[in-house]
Scaffold this motif. Sequence first.
Motif, mmCIF file in Angstrom:
data_model
loop_
_atom_site.group_PDB
_atom_site.id
_atom_site.type_symbol
_atom_site.label_atom_id
_atom_site.label_comp_id
_atom_site.label_asym_id
_atom_site.label_seq_id
_atom_site.Cartn_x
_atom_site.Cartn_y
_atom_site.Cartn_z
ATOM 1 N N PHE A 146 0.821 -1.200 0.000
ATOM 2 C CA PHE A 146 0.000 0.000 0.000
ATOM 3 C C PHE A 146 0.863 1.261 0.000
ATOM 4 O O PHE A 146 2.043 1.209 0.336
ATOM 5 N N GLU A 147 0.238 2.379 -0.354
ATOM 6 C CA GLU A 147 0.918 3.668 -0.292
ATOM 7 C C GLU A 147 1.249 3.993 1.158
ATOM 8 O O GLU A 147 0.616 3.487 2.076
ATOM 9 N N ARG A 148 2.251 4.829 1.363
ATOM 10 C CA ARG A 148 2.656 5.196 2.716
ATOM 11 C C ARG A 148 3.063 6.673 2.759
ATOM 12 O O ARG A 148 3.448 7.252 1.738
ATOM 13 N N THR A 149 3.037 7.226 3.954
ATOM 14 C CA THR A 149 3.557 8.570 4.196
ATOM 15 C C THR A 149 4.750 8.437 5.127
ATOM 16 O O THR A 149 4.662 7.789 6.173
ATOM 17 N N GLY A 150 5.877 9.027 4.728
ATOM 18 C CA GLY A 150 7.095 8.954 5.522
ATOM 19 C C GLY A 150 7.042 9.852 6.739
ATOM 20 O O GLY A 150 6.136 10.680 6.895
ATOM 21 N N PRO A 151 8.029 9.733 7.632
ATOM 22 C CA PRO A 151 8.055 10.531 8.855
ATOM 23 C C PRO A 151 8.175 12.023 8.597
ATOM 24 O O PRO A 151 7.809 12.838 9.452
ATOM 25 N N ASP A 152 8.648 12.395 7.413
ATOM 26 C CA ASP A 152 8.763 13.816 7.079
ATOM 27 C C ASP A 152 7.550 14.318 6.293
ATOM 28 O O ASP A 152 7.558 15.447 5.798
ATOM 29 N N GLY A 153 6.533 13.472 6.152
ATOM 30 C CA GLY A 153 5.317 13.872 5.457
ATOM 31 C C GLY A 153 5.308 13.591 3.967
ATOM 32 O O GLY A 153 4.294 13.813 3.304
ATOM 33 N N ARG A 154 6.422 13.112 3.405
ATOM 34 C CA ARG A 154 6.451 12.792 1.977
ATOM 35 C C ARG A 154 5.593 11.564 1.690
ATOM 36 O O ARG A 154 5.600 10.606 2.453
#
Length: 194
Positions: A146-154
Amino acid sequence: MKPLPLSAALISIDVQQAFDCPSWGRRNNPDAEQKIAALLAAWRATGRPVFHIQHHSASPAGLFRPGTPGYAHKPEGQPLPGEAVIVKSVNSAFIGTDLEVRLRAAGIATLAIVGLTTDHCVSTTARMAGNFGFETYLVADATATFERTGPDGRHFTAEQMHDTALASLHREFATVVWSEELLASLGLQARARA
């Protein structure tokens, strides 16, 4: 790809209905379950061993709680009577289970890994399999994530997550292959298109 031995095991990881929940976000590879079903059929037809891994949520709010629809296997990954089902509660199918003991006891040295999700439980299990010395094949088109969001919001698309997971595993912990290659190694290339 060289022919696989008759002892080569197919490890089907977390092919469970919990992954149908929309809360996961957008997914890649919508045909993964059909590829898994084709590989299961081929393994069964050739008498090779099959191991199903089923995730059990440790959290009472988890989507993989026993007794809930999410815990059940998807129809494409449904175990047949007599096939091993190993229940895990962490990412790796080797931690807290007897998977390694069962494989060693059966003289199994080669594994083909399919399932959900590429960058979590599939990757973690493949890494450990490689470290344990198993000849490990990870089937790219019989896995998905699945899609994800990194810890920096990317934001990272599901395709990016899948592709980078495969790239980091290939030739380090496993050999990444596609289902047609794997079926051809069993002498069953026609089944890949069925």
